[in-house]
Scaffold this motif. Structure first.
Motif, PDB file in Angstrom:
ATOM      1  N   GLU A  45       0.820  -1.216   0.000  1.00 17.01           N
ATOM      2  CA  GLU A  45       0.000   0.000   0.000  1.00 17.01           C
ATOM      3  C   GLU A  45       0.854   1.266   0.000  1.00 17.01           C
ATOM      4  O   GLU A  45       0.527   2.234  -0.688  1.00 17.01           O
ATOM      5  CB  GLU A  45      -0.945  -0.011   1.202  1.00 17.01           C
ATOM      6  N   PHE A  81       3.671   1.877  -1.382  1.00 19.60           N
ATOM      7  CA  PHE A  81       4.250   2.176  -2.697  1.00 19.60           C
ATOM      8  C   PHE A  81       3.249   2.007  -3.833  1.00 19.60           C
ATOM      9  O   PHE A  81       3.615   2.143  -4.998  1.00 19.60           O
ATOM     10  CB  PHE A  81       5.488   1.307  -2.931  1.00 19.60           C
ATOM     11  N   GLY A  82       2.010   1.684  -3.496  1.00 16.13           N
ATOM     12  CA  GLY A  82       0.989   1.516  -4.539  1.00 16.13           C
ATOM     13  C   GLY A  82       1.256   0.311  -5.417  1.00 16.13           C
ATOM     14  O   GLY A  82       0.892   0.298  -6.597  1.00 16.13           O
ATOM     15  N   LEU A  83       1.896  -0.712  -4.864  1.00 14.36           N
ATOM     16  CA  LEU A  83       2.226  -1.905  -5.647  1.00 14.36           C
ATOM     17  C   LEU A  83       1.028  -2.838  -5.716  1.00 14.36           C
ATOM     18  O   LEU A  83       0.262  -2.974  -4.759  1.00 14.36           O
ATOM     19  CB  LEU A  83       3.415  -2.637  -5.026  1.00 14.36           C
ATOM     20  N   LYS A  84       0.886  -3.492  -6.871  1.00 13.80           N
ATOM     21  CA  LYS A  84      -0.216  -4.426  -7.036  1.00 13.80           C
ATOM     22  C   LYS A  84       0.220  -5.574  -7.946  1.00 13.80           C
ATOM     23  O   LYS A  84       1.344  -5.585  -8.463  1.00 13.80           O
ATOM     24  CB  LYS A  84      -1.449  -3.716  -7.575  1.00 13.80           C
ATOM     25  N   ASP A 101       2.928  -5.855 -11.076  1.00 16.63           N
ATOM     26  CA  ASP A 101       4.067  -4.949 -10.972  1.00 16.63           C
ATOM     27  C   ASP A 101       5.299  -5.812 -10.690  1.00 16.63           C
ATOM     28  O   ASP A 101       5.178  -6.996 -10.370  1.00 16.63           O
ATOM     29  CB  ASP A 101       3.871  -3.940  -9.840  1.00 16.63           C
ATOM     30  N   LYS A 138       6.271  -0.283 -12.094  1.00 14.33           N
ATOM     31  CA  LYS A 138       4.834  -0.362 -12.264  1.00 14.33           C
ATOM     32  C   LYS A 138       4.534  -0.992 -13.622  1.00 14.33           C
ATOM     33  O   LYS A 138       5.249  -0.778 -14.596  1.00 14.33           O
ATOM     34  CB  LYS A 138       4.202   1.029 -12.184  1.00 14.33           C
TER      35      LYS A 138
END
Length: 141
Positions: free
Chosen positions: A29, A31-34, A37, A98
């Motif tokens: 969360e 680093f906005g990783l999903k 990626d 990303k």
């Protein structure tokens, strides 16, 4: 004032039966990783005893993030490090890519490395990862 370049995240985890390690949700969360990626990580086989963590072996690799933040370690690396289920490892996240960036130059470089035969590098257990990967401490006074 002095400035130090630190890794993005560092945590300890256990290898599961499918040779996977899960990145903790707060790190994903932050680093906005999903899923889909990629992360550049230093994986360290460690031994913990008497409040001491000893690095037995380490490797630098780039891996795709799967469902629920899981990253899969290459079978060859697991065999070479003799990693077993529930064995502790230390994971140091050095960079991330990303999915949307994969068409950029940075993404092309990552894909080239991932598609090569050796997509990880064994480092001496006693090496300082910062100097091995080219990160320099920078002191400003």
């Amino acid at each position: 004032m002095k400035e130090t370049k630190e890794p993005l995240a560092k945590f300890q985890a256990r290898v599961n039966k499918d040779n996977r390690v899960t990145i903790p949700r707060p790190i994903l969360e932050a680093f906005g990783l999903k899923q889909n990626d990629y992360v550049k990580v230093l994986i360290r086989k460690i031994e913990i005893s008497d409040k001491t963590v000893t690095v037995i072996a380490q490797a630098l690799l780039a891996v795709k993030i799967g469902k629920y933040g899981a990253i899969t370690l290459p079978k060859k690396l697991v065999k070479e490090f003799e990693l077993r289920e529930n064995e502790p490892v230390e994971v140091i996240i050095l960079d991330y890519y990303k999915f949307e960036e994969l068409v950029s130059e940075k993404g092309k470089e990552l894909l080239s490395k991932l598609q090569s035969r050796n997509n990880y590098w064994i480092l001496p257990a006693d090496s300082q990862y910062l100097s091995e990967i080219g990160i320099k401490y920078k002191y400003l006074f």
